[in-house]
Design an enzyme around this catalytic site. Structure first.
Site, PDB file in Angstrom:
ATOM      1  N   ASP A 265       0.868  -1.189   0.000  1.00 50.90           N
ATOM      2  CA  ASP A 265       0.000   0.000   0.000  1.00 50.90           C
ATOM      3  C   ASP A 265       0.902   1.235   0.000  1.00 50.90           C
ATOM      4  OD1 ASP A 265      -3.155   0.690   1.187  1.00 50.90           O
ATOM      5  OD2 ASP A 265      -1.615   2.243   1.228  1.00 50.90           O
TER       6      ASP A 265
ATOM      7  N   ASP B 298      -3.766   2.421  -5.198  1.00 48.12           N
ATOM      8  CA  ASP B 298      -2.450   2.419  -4.541  1.00 48.12           C
ATOM      9  C   ASP B 298      -2.145   1.148  -3.758  1.00 48.12           C
ATOM     10  OD1 ASP B 298      -3.858   2.744  -2.102  1.00 48.12           O
ATOM     11  OD2 ASP B 298      -2.248   3.999  -1.304  1.00 48.12           O
ATOM     12  N   GLU B 299      -2.878   0.055  -4.046  1.00 47.48           N
ATOM     13  CA  GLU B 299      -2.586  -1.176  -3.301  1.00 47.48           C
ATOM     14  C   GLU B 299      -2.788  -2.419  -4.147  1.00 47.48           C
ATOM     15  OE1 GLU B 299      -5.517  -2.214  -0.241  1.00 47.48           O
ATOM     16  OE2 GLU B 299      -6.677  -0.489  -0.882  1.00 47.48           O
TER      17      GLU B 299
HETATM   18  P1  TTP Z   1      -5.191   4.971   1.232  1.00 51.41           P
HETATM   19  O1  TTP Z   1      -4.156   3.943   0.925  1.00 51.41           O
HETATM   20  O2  TTP Z   1      -6.307   4.604   2.147  1.00 51.41           O
HETATM   21  O3  TTP Z   1      -4.520   6.274   1.845  1.00 51.41           O
HETATM   22  P2  TTP Z   1      -3.135   6.956   1.540  1.00 51.41           P
HETATM   23  O4  TTP Z   1      -2.340   6.173   0.542  1.00 51.41           O
HETATM   24  O5  TTP Z   1      -3.399   8.388   1.176  1.00 51.41           O
HETATM   25  O6  TTP Z   1      -2.424   6.951   2.942  1.00 51.41           O
HETATM   26  P3  TTP Z   1      -1.764   5.749   3.732  1.00 51.41           P
HETATM   27  O7  TTP Z   1      -0.314   6.093   3.842  1.00 51.41           O
HETATM   28  O8  TTP Z   1      -2.455   5.734   5.049  1.00 51.41           O
HETATM   29  O9  TTP Z   1      -2.003   4.504   2.923  1.00 51.41           O
HETATM   30  O10 TTP Z   1      -5.850   5.480  -0.120  1.00 51.41           O
HETATM   31  C1  TTP Z   1      -5.098   5.601  -1.301  1.00 51.41           C
HETATM   32  C2  TTP Z   1      -5.537   6.811  -2.097  1.00 51.41           C
HETATM   33  O11 TTP Z   1      -6.930   6.720  -2.375  1.00 51.41           O
HETATM   34  C3  TTP Z   1      -5.347   8.126  -1.358  1.00 51.41           C
HETATM   35  O12 TTP Z   1      -4.059   8.701  -1.570  1.00 51.41           O
HETATM   36  C4  TTP Z   1      -6.443   8.973  -1.913  1.00 51.41           C
HETATM   37  C5  TTP Z   1      -7.521   8.010  -2.304  1.00 51.41           C
HETATM   38  N1  TTP Z   1      -8.610   8.063  -1.301  1.00 51.41           N
HETATM   39  C6  TTP Z   1      -9.707   8.868  -1.548  1.00 51.41           C
HETATM   40  O13 TTP Z   1      -9.777   9.519  -2.597  1.00 51.41           O
HETATM   41  N2  TTP Z   1     -10.703   8.938  -0.597  1.00 51.41           N
HETATM   42  C7  TTP Z   1     -10.649   8.236   0.590  1.00 51.41           C
HETATM   43  O14 TTP Z   1     -11.549   8.332   1.434  1.00 51.41           O
HETATM   44  C8  TTP Z   1      -9.498   7.387   0.819  1.00 51.41           C
HETATM   45  C9  TTP Z   1      -9.378   6.605   2.114  1.00 51.41           C
HETATM   46  C10 TTP Z   1      -8.524   7.341  -0.147  1.00 51.41           C
HETATM   47 MG    MG Z   2      -2.110   4.134   0.764  1.00 45.96          MG
END
Ligand code: TTP
Ligand code: MG
Length: 345
Positions: free
Chosen positions: A8, A105-106
């Protein structure tokens, strides 16, 4: 014993923005909506610096602004994030052919058949992603998807967590029930009434009690998940299931022209997305959310798959005409489903 890796990206949208604008590095960044915090919209992601002010995903932009007025607010540039996302997924595919693409992103990777140690593989993946994109990610490795996903979240950012089946009691049981995939605020609330707050307390509940409370399949799921049991296979479909865009109006509207114009813009973006990725669609779905948050969809299935803008627009408008627009509209969205790869790609 399987070895499943979950990767992720860290603060993904914010990290991509900071990458192309080095002057933003280390600053509190908030990505969301049009990038104007006085306008309607929610936070898509906040950089780790911004999170220290209490800002998080899904929070209204205006609230984020109040928490940290000097943060840098930027609009969502989905095209750029999806370009970087493709590079990352391609890197993962170099390690193992068994990949489940979960989101922008995962991804899960089955590394059971690889000879190298889990640490070694994780470090190689991190290095290659860092080298080719400049970004960091967090990785979890465990005997199944459920535990791997929890593990990748345990030491963010730039983390690596490796869990074995025997670690469930010490590492998973102390965590809140919300960390389990499929446990949302509603279930969390029910469980709280039963005095169950952490996963260990859930694991101590008799299976039959959980089945009685939550039904056969979900009760059984909760019982198994709390014991770290998950046999679900990776869904290794590379084809994206859909392409979609949606927009929330600055203020709720019942002006048909405004709604139609937005829909036309969204259809153009979806058609571009399909063409860029080399897909055609056989189903167009339009979503409307009304001012009272009631949400409805209308869909049309096409005789043949297409990425033709005119056809997609015509079908989207046919969907729009099937709505009764009696209330003001808050959001309009369009999704192209049932995708197939176009031959020319
Ligand atoms: P996440 O992997 O949940 O968050 P992140 O990568 O920003 O942070 P982390 O380091 O905690 O993993 O989500 C990935 C992307 O998806 C995030 O950059 C933006 C998008 N996203 C949204 O648009 N709305 C949301 O509510 C969430 C949770 C994520
Ligand atoms: Mg993330």
């Amino acid at each position: 014993m399987r070895r499943i890796l979950h990767m992720d990206m860290d603060a993904f949208f914010a990290a991509v923005e900071a990458l192309r604008r080095p002057e933003l590095r280390g600053k509190p960044l908030v990505i969301g909506g049009s990038g104007d915090p006085t306008k309607r919209g929610v936070v898509s992601t906040a950089s780790y610096e911004a999170r220290t002010y209490g800002i998080h995903s899904a929070m209204p932009l205006i609230k984020a602004y109040k928490l940290c007025p000097h943060a840098v607010f930027l609009p969502v540039d989905y095209q750029e994030y999806s370009r970087v996302s493709h590079i990352i997924k391609d890197i993962l595919a170099e390690f193992s052919p068994v990949i489940e693409d979960v989101g922008i992103d995962e991804a899960f990777l089955d590394i059971s058949e690889m000879e190298k140690s889990s640490e070694h593989i994780a470090h190689e993946i991190k290095e290659r992603i860092k080298g080719r994109t400049g970004l960091t990610c967090s990785i979890g490795i465990a005997p199944n998807k459920l535990l791997a996903k929890i593990a990748s979240d345990m030491q963010k950012p730039d983390g690596l967590t490796i869990l074995a089946g025997k670690d469930v009691e010490a590492r998973i049981w102390p965590l809140p029930v919300r960390k389990l995939w499929g446990v949302g605020p509603k279930t969390e609330g029910y469980l709280k009434q039963l005095n169950i707050r952490i996963i260990g307390e859930l694991a101590a509940a008799p299976r039959d009690d959980l089945i009685e409370q939550f039904g056969k399949s979900y009760g059984q799921y909760l019982y198994e998940a709390s014991h770290g049991i998950d046999d679900s296979p990776l869904v290794t479909q590379w084809e994206p299931k859909s392409a979609s865009r949606e927009t929330t109006f600055q203020s709720d509207t019942d002006n048909w022209q405004t709604i139609a114009r937005s829909l036309a813009d969204l259809v153009r973006e979806v058609a571009n997305d399909l063409m860029e990725r080399g897909y055609k669609s056989r189903n167009v779905t339009v979503k409307i959310r009304f001012s009272d948050f009631q949400t409805q969809t209308r869909a049309r299935t096409l005789p043949a798959a297409t990425d033709d803008l005119e056809t997609l627009r015509r079908e989207a408008f046919a969907c729009l005409s099937k709505f009764e627009l009696k209330k003001k509209v808050r959001l309009v969205g369009v999704r192209a489903r049932r995708l197939t790869a176009s031959e020319i790609h």
